[in-house]
Design an enzyme around this catalytic site. Structure first.
Site, PDB file in Angstrom:
ATOM      1  N   THR A  72      31.738  33.413  39.365  1.00 49.32           N
ATOM      2  CA  THR A  72      31.501  33.139  40.783  1.00 49.32           C
ATOM      3  C   THR A  72      30.375  32.119  40.925  1.00 49.32           C
ATOM      4  OG1 THR A  72      32.231  35.357  41.365  1.00 49.32           O
ATOM      5  CG2 THR A  72      30.893  34.180  43.000  1.00 49.32           C
ATOM      6  N   ASN A 151      44.861  34.562  38.392  1.00 46.99           N
ATOM      7  CA  ASN A 151      44.469  35.936  38.114  1.00 46.99           C
ATOM      8  C   ASN A 151      45.460  36.972  38.615  1.00 46.99           C
ATOM      9  OD1 ASN A 151      43.131  34.572  40.410  1.00 46.99           O
ATOM     10  ND2 ASN A 151      42.584  36.640  41.005  1.00 46.99           N
ATOM     11  N   GLN A 179      40.635  33.543  33.499  1.00 42.20           N
ATOM     12  CA  GLN A 179      41.704  34.415  33.007  1.00 42.20           C
ATOM     13  C   GLN A 179      42.318  33.913  31.699  1.00 42.20           C
ATOM     14  OE1 GLN A 179      42.620  37.368  34.198  1.00 42.20           O
ATOM     15  NE2 GLN A 179      41.295  37.344  35.993  1.00 42.20           N
ATOM     16  N   HIS A 201      33.058  39.287  31.100  1.00 41.42           N
ATOM     17  CA  HIS A 201      33.683  40.615  31.180  1.00 41.42           C
ATOM     18  C   HIS A 201      35.200  40.587  31.189  1.00 41.42           C
ATOM     19  CE1 HIS A 201      34.758  40.838  35.599  1.00 41.42           C
ATOM     20  NE2 HIS A 201      33.903  39.842  35.638  1.00 41.42           N
ATOM     21  N   THR A 237      14.914  33.575  34.907  1.00 41.38           N
ATOM     22  CA  THR A 237      14.824  34.119  33.549  1.00 41.38           C
ATOM     23  C   THR A 237      16.210  34.512  33.052  1.00 41.38           C
ATOM     24  OG1 THR A 237      12.607  34.888  34.012  1.00 41.38           O
ATOM     25  CG2 THR A 237      13.732  35.909  32.133  1.00 41.38           C
ATOM     26  N   CYS A 324      46.296  46.695  51.638  1.00 40.40           N
ATOM     27  CA  CYS A 324      45.474  47.897  51.641  1.00 40.40           C
ATOM     28  C   CYS A 324      44.391  47.829  50.583  1.00 40.40           C
ATOM     29  CB  CYS A 324      46.328  49.119  51.383  1.00 40.40           C
ATOM     30  SG  CYS A 324      47.183  49.676  52.840  1.00 40.40           S
TER      31      CYS A 324
HETATM   32  C1  LIG Z   1      40.185  33.468  38.314  1.00 39.39           C
HETATM   33  C2  LIG Z   1      38.855  34.112  38.546  1.00 39.39           C
HETATM   34  N1  LIG Z   1      37.806  33.359  38.901  1.00 39.39           N
HETATM   35  C3  LIG Z   1      36.599  33.896  39.119  1.00 39.39           C
HETATM   36  C4  LIG Z   1      36.368  35.247  38.990  1.00 39.39           C
HETATM   37  C5  LIG Z   1      34.997  35.783  39.288  1.00 39.39           C
HETATM   38  O1  LIG Z   1      34.358  36.298  38.158  1.00 39.39           O
HETATM   39  P1  LIG Z   1      32.997  37.103  38.327  1.00 39.39           P
HETATM   40  O2  LIG Z   1      33.277  38.192  39.305  1.00 39.39           O
HETATM   41  O3  LIG Z   1      32.698  37.635  36.975  1.00 39.39           O
HETATM   42  O4  LIG Z   1      31.963  36.160  38.838  1.00 39.39           O
HETATM   43  C6  LIG Z   1      37.436  36.072  38.619  1.00 39.39           C
HETATM   44  C7  LIG Z   1      37.246  37.533  38.471  1.00 39.39           C
HETATM   45  O5  LIG Z   1      37.655  38.337  39.274  1.00 39.39           O
HETATM   46  C8  LIG Z   1      38.709  35.500  38.393  1.00 39.39           C
HETATM   47  O6  LIG Z   1      39.763  36.257  38.056  1.00 39.39           O
END
Ligand SMILES: Cc1ncc(COP(=O)(O)O)c(C=O)c1O
Lengths: 388, 145
Positions: A72, A151, A179, A201, A237, A324
């Site tokens: 993000t 995603n 992804q 992650h 940091t 939902c």
């Molecule tokens: C295609 C894509 N971009 C960006 C993100 C954002 O990643 P993060 O929440 O680790 O910043 C995600 C995760 O949901 C994602 O699938």
């Protein structure tokens, strides 16, 4: 109860080896990488070693990697930073209608600030076409940002070709590769990208840490102010244990990639075949150009959240593009951009497989799902009965 | 996120189905918003709801509220039934997550429509489209979770 995790596109479990590399940096090696004493030097060494690992995995060099708090932040930094750095040259940005919100909403925010943004449509498989990008380019275009793999439906975009096109027009090109890492090969040179975002992650690393690849010579405006960390582009940091985890995770993610993903694909195809054998179901996403672990299907006449909850009661974790689950009543913008009608979009289920899934788990899903579908359809006012 | 009562009504919904030759039928919601509830009534000469059934397309909250309202009004007069609000249905279920209070809590509206349909003696399903455009315009923009 038996637990089956099939939501790896949301997040993945932390790999044990990754955790073990991180632990010392949560304990005895707690130093601040900016400190010049031994504690600081130990942390600095770990951060720079991780930078080398990330660079090696992407075919980049270490000085092209900026650590962030995740994709993000990397996406915001990339898009806002390029838009501001290039605004003398032009004000036009090209993106797609199926981007993750971290890209989509950043572009929409820039649009509000006066930038001209083109949200390219996609075909029924969620694919952006190179021709559409070419047609959208004007002499004011300063940035193209298109995701490498979607995603929700897993569709893999023609990023190398779009990158080539951008090079020819001298336009900066960013891709959200979140992804793709650990699922398909990702090499910044082969893909012709100037910037690339990732987050640990999604490939068995820790949450809250990611990186932006910034090709040498690409100028980025800062929008956070603070210390001199990450060449002032991302002050603050460093998340040392997270960065160490990211480095180890990406090293493991690209190792034996083909063997790992071939195994996952076999399981995915088994699940796909079983699911599509249920009446009134539809595959979403590209039949071939799709991430090996992704399976997005719509189950008509029932709603996604009730499917998720029913599966959850059986210990199976999946997700949906249904309203939902999205926080508004509108279904996923990705599925709508692909032209799905509301009912089909509301009935979508996303299964995303990972390295730990087994054939028994897939068979368990295929064993319990038909009864769940039958039960929910029997309650549905729009279901007109079986064709059989 | 859901209470035990909601999960109970979701997994074991009461009074699912249709009533043939129902005295009243009411439907609310639409496919854009992702939930549709239809309620069928059998009303006797004393204006008591003798039987009630429902069919619902939607999330767990939509299914549970439909199921709950059928239990709440069976055996009640239509005057009593008319007084039931969406809020009361949610309360009987031990509450709903905040976003669902506005989004998927429509069972009392469906019941009212069914009663009105009975009173108008008109056995057509009232298929009023409440939304315009391609988006769900129901007020639940504060859904955040
Ligand atoms: C295609 C894509 N971009 C960006 C993100 C954002 O990643 P993060 O929440 O680790 O910043 C995600 C995760 O949901 C994602 O699938």
């Amino acid at each position: 109860m038996r637990k089956v995790y099939l939501d790896h596109a949301a997040t993945t479990p932390l790999n044990e080896e990754v955790l073990n590399e991180m632990l010392p940096y949560l304990k005895e090696h707690f130093g601040n990488p900016s400190s010049i004493h031994s504690f600081g030097r130990e942390a600095r060494r770990a951060v720079e070693e991780s930078r080398e690992r990330v660079a090696a995995a992407l075919g980049a060099s270490a000085e092209e990697i900026i650590f962030t708090s995740g994709a993000t932040e990397a996406n915001n930094l990339a898009i806002r930073g390029i838009a501001r750095a290039q605004q003398k040259k032009g004000n036009h940005i090209i993106t797609s209608a199926v981007e993750h919100h971290a890209v989509y909403d950043t572009c929409a925010a820039l649009q509000k600030e006066g930038f001209d943004v083109t949200f390219l449509p996609v075909d029924e498989y969620g694919m952006v076409s190179v021709d559409a990008v070419a047609a959208a380019i004007t002499d004011k275009t300063i940035l193209v940002t298109i995701m490498l793999a979607n995603n929700e439906v897993g569709t893999i975009m023609p990023i190398a070709e779009i990158g080539q096109l951008c090079r020819e027009h001298d336009i900066i090109f960013h891709t959200d590769a979140v992804q793709a890492i650990g699922n398909i090969p990702v090499n910044v040179k082969d893909l012709n990208v100037d910037l690339l975002s990732l987050t640990a992650h999604k490939f068995y690393g820790p949450k809250g840490v990611g990186a932006l690849y910034l090709r040498k010579g690409t100028r980025l405006n800062v929008y956070h102010y603070g210390g001199a960390q990450e060449r002032k582009l991302r002050p603050g940091t460093e998340n040392v244990p997270g960065i160490v985890g990211l480095g180890k995770a990406i090293e493991l993610a690209v190792k034996d990639l083909e063997a790992k993903t071939n195994r996952i694909k076999v399981l995915r195809d088994r699940l796909q075949e079983g699911l599509l054998a249920i009446e009134h179901t539809k595959l979403n996403g590209h039949p071939q150009q799709r991430l090996p672990g992704n399976l997005n299907v719509s189950i008509l006449f029932v709603e996604g959240e009730s499917l998720i909850l029913s599966l959850d009661l059986k210990g199976i974790a999946v997700s949906s593009g249904s309203a939902c689950t999205s926080g508004s009543l509108d279904p996923s913008h990705v599925l709508m951009a692909m032209g799905l009608d509301h009912q089909t979009a509301h009935g979508s289920l996303r299964f995303t497989l990972g390295v730990n899934n087994t054939e028994e788990e897939i068979d368990y899903v295929l064993e319990v799902l038909p009864d769940i579908v039958t039960r929910l359809r029997s309650m549905s006012p729009v279901y007109k009965g079986s064709n059989k | 996120m859901y209470t035990e009562q909601v999960m109970d009504h979701f997994t074991n919904p009461r009074n699912v189905g249709e009533i043939e030759k129902a005295d009243g039928v009411g439907e609310v919601g639409n496919m854009k918003c992702g939930d549709i509830m239809r309620i069928y009534l059998k009303v006797n000469d004393n204006e008591v709801i003798e039987d009630i059934k429902f069919r619902t397309f939607g999330c767990a909250a939509a299914i549970a509220t439909s199921s709950m309202i059928t239990e709440m009004v069976k055996g009640k007069t239509i005057t009593e039934a008319m007084k039931i609000t969406n809020k009361q249905v949610a309360a009987e279920l031990g509450g709903l997550p905040a976003p669902k209070m506005h989004c998927s809590n429509l069972a009392a509206d469906a019941l009212k429509k069914a009663i009105e349909n009975y009173q108008g003696n008109n056995n057509q399903v009232n298929n009023k489209i409440e939304e315009t455009g391609n988006n769900c315009n129901r007020d639940c923009n504060n859904c955040s979770y």
